[in-house]
Design an enzyme around this catalytic site. Structure first.
Site, PDB file in Angstrom:
ATOM      1  N   GLU A  12       0.832  -1.193   0.000  1.00 30.18           N
ATOM      2  CA  GLU A  12       0.000   0.000   0.000  1.00 30.18           C
ATOM      3  C   GLU A  12       0.872   1.250   0.000  1.00 30.18           C
ATOM      4  O   GLU A  12       1.935   1.258   0.644  1.00 30.18           O
ATOM      5  CB  GLU A  12      -0.926  -0.010   1.227  1.00 30.18           C
ATOM      6  CG  GLU A  12      -1.910  -1.168   1.209  1.00 30.18           C
ATOM      7  CD  GLU A  12      -2.896  -1.143   2.373  1.00 30.18           C
ATOM      8  OE1 GLU A  12      -2.806  -0.225   3.219  1.00 30.18           O
ATOM      9  OE2 GLU A  12      -3.758  -2.035   2.443  1.00 30.18           O
ATOM     10  N   HIS A  53      -8.304   1.194   1.549  1.00 29.41           N
ATOM     11  CA  HIS A  53      -8.125   0.831   2.961  1.00 29.41           C
ATOM     12  C   HIS A  53      -8.883   1.808   3.870  1.00 29.41           C
ATOM     13  O   HIS A  53      -8.300   2.434   4.769  1.00 29.41           O
ATOM     14  CB  HIS A  53      -6.648   0.806   3.340  1.00 29.41           C
ATOM     15  CG  HIS A  53      -6.364  -0.164   4.467  1.00 29.41           C
ATOM     16  ND1 HIS A  53      -5.206  -0.876   4.568  1.00 29.41           N
ATOM     17  CD2 HIS A  53      -7.116  -0.549   5.541  1.00 29.41           C
ATOM     18  CE1 HIS A  53      -5.238  -1.642   5.642  1.00 29.41           C
ATOM     19  NE2 HIS A  53      -6.394  -1.456   6.251  1.00 29.41           N
TER      20      HIS A  53
END
Length: 535
Positions: free
Chosen positions: A263, A282
């Site tokens: 990420e 997320h």
């Protein structure tokens, strides 16, 4: 004593206010700092509270010599070097419950959006089209939802899924059957069994050695045709490469992903190009309510850990088996009993403790692991160079020094709140016992063969002497002349005229010169001084 707390990563103001309201806490609220700047600052702080943006590395923990607590405003702690924190005695505290509802609601919002093509419908309308005939969706009712991990979030999803008329089954080998029954969820006997029955499968487990790659090619192949995979837990639980292959083969209807192996997700990642995948960045915990909840939860826990030593919320401390306030007297007693035993063995010429055994009453069965850690701490305090020796790392430090640790449950007819700590080294052995009722100060009731009744306060003197008149008076006079105040004095003997033991609880410190003076008194045979460290 004041404590300095560094708050970073934009923790919600309501949580920070709880810390700032405490006069003993000095709070510095800073934005997410570059690595080098954080490393240069961390030595000044007793605690750090952040989210996922700040990495609590091994290097950072070692530089933070004052650090006692690391707080994570959220569930995951994969940005924290947990093993290093544990070895250093730094408590790691997270907020596992605060974002539960946020994730559960995102799950249903995303699944319904996917099944009803809501993102596509919205974009087509904004583009001036009317694609009604191309947007034939499907319903949740009568579909089977498979939940991997029936913890807080899994349980909330199960409850809501039943309201939608879904068939719900779950797999979690670490959850008691009673929880499945309470949630009215069918228990799958294996992950394979769950996958084979699920139209929608959702994952709610931590990322660890056991769960990394848990859903790969083999597992995806077991899902029925046209199933949906949802991962809102941690990237890496689902093998992304295998997922893309299952989507390309049309074996899966689609996937919903909120957490990724790396990420932020790369701009050219293959998942971004697929219309059969609903992607979110997320945001499982990204609601105002969740951010407030996790901030408040973690700040309260960090505050209590610093100011009162409560570690019940620390994920790297031994399970205390109940409410901290109820178990804390027992932990204090185990620690102090071990310190007394060590001091007595030292007077007998045995300084190296080889074995520690803790026996606990039935009311303390759930706390036995923590009681052993407390006893290990009592044995080690003052004998090892360890700045942060506590319940978190005492067992590991003791075992690294070759001390064998064990625990035994006492017979049912004995005191349910009773504790006995038995130490041995060389040819010597000593048992020290006491009682620790919830809400009451712990008391020592036996030292070796002698029955006593005394509260171990700041400092405890243990004397052995001949059972003859005048000893108590001479001891009291000597201590009084030395300015040592006696809180309690308990004299015990096995038989008249034999050997006696005195347990004397005093305020303040007793110097080595006072101990030597006690040994020079007539009929005093031995003298041990035990100073109980605070915290």
């Amino acid at each position: 004593m004041t404590y300095r707390v560094l708050v970073t990563d934009e923790i919600d103001a309501e949580g920070v206010a709880l810390l700032s309201a405490e006069p003993l806490l000095v709070v510095d609220e800073l934005p997410t700092l570059p690595k080098d700047e954080l490393l240069s600052r961390i030595a000044d702080y007793d605690a750090i509270i952040g989210r996922s943006a700040t990495r609590i590395s091994e290097e950072l923990l070692k530089k933070g010599r004052r650090l006692k607590v690391v707080g994570r405003a959220g569930v995951g702690v994969d940005n924290i070097a947990l093993d290093t924190a544990t070895s250093l005695g730094v408590a790691v505290i997270n907020a596992p419950a605060g974002n539960t509802i946020a994730v559960a609601e995102l799950f249903f919002g995303a699944v319904i959006s996917f099944l009803r093509y809501i993102p596509r419908a919205d974009s087509s309308m904004h583009a001036g089209r009317w694609d009604r005939s191309a947007l034939l969706g499907s319903e949740l009712k009568d579909k089977t939802l498979g939940i991997v991990g029936l913890g807080r979030i899994g349980g909330e999803i199960a409850t809501r899924a039943r309201a939608f008329g879904m068939n719900v089954l779950a797999y979690d080998p670490y959850i008691a059957r009673t929880r499945f029954e309470a949630l009215r969820v069918q228990e799958a006997t294996s992950l394979d069994s769950l996958l084979e029955q699920s139209n929608v499968v959702t994952l709610h487990t931590p990322l660890n050695d056991e769960t990394t790659g848990m859903v790969g090619r083999r597992e995806l192949a077991r899902l029925p045709q046209r199933s949906i995979v949802v991962n809102m837990a941690r990237g890496g639980i689902v093998d992304e490469e295998a997922l893309i292959e299952a989507l390309e083969s049309k074996h899966l209807l689609g996937a919903i992903i909120d957490a990724y192996e790396k990420e932020p997700l790369a701009a050219d990642h293959p998942l971004r190009k697929r219309e059969d995948v609903l992607l979110t960045p997320h945001i499982g915990a990204s609601t105002m309510e969740a951010q407030r909840n996790v901030a408040v939860d973690v700040c309260i826990a960090v505050r209590d850990a610093l100011l009162s030593g409560e570690l019940s919320r620390s994920i790297n401390v031994a399970d205390v088996g109940g409410q901290w306030a109820e178990v804390e007297p027992a932990l204090s007693l185990a620690r102090k009993a071990a310190a007394v035993g060590r001091a007595i063995l030292a007077t007998q010429g045995t300084r190296a403790v080889q074995r520690v055994d803790v026996r606990a009453g039935s009311a303390l069965t759930g706390a036995r692991s923590a009681l052993v850690a407390a006893a290990a701490r009592g044995v080690l305090e003052g004998t090892v160079e360890q700045e942060r020796l506590n319940l978190i790392n005492a067992r590991a430090v003791a075992e690294s020094r070759g001390i064998e640790l064990s625990t035994t449950e006492t017979p049912a007819q004995e005191n349910p709140h009773g504790i006995e700590v038995r130490l041995s080294g060389g040819m010597q052995e000593i048992a020290v016992a006491g009682t620790a009722q919830p809400g009451a100060a712990p008391r020592l009731t036996r030292i070796g063969a002698f029955h006593v009744d005394i509260q171990p306060r700041d400092t405890l003197l243990i004397l052995t002497n001949n059972d003859v008149p005048g000893v108590i008076g001479r001891v009291g006079t000597l201590l009084g002349e030395a300015g040592v105040n006696i809180a309690e004095y308990h004299q015990a003997r096995l038989a008249q005229g034999g050997q006696a033991l005195a347990a004397v609880s005093v305020d303040g410190d007793v110097s080595e010169s006072i101990r030597e003076s006690l040994l020079k008194l007539p009929d005093v045979l031995s003298a041990a001084v035990v100073c109980f460290h605070s915290g």
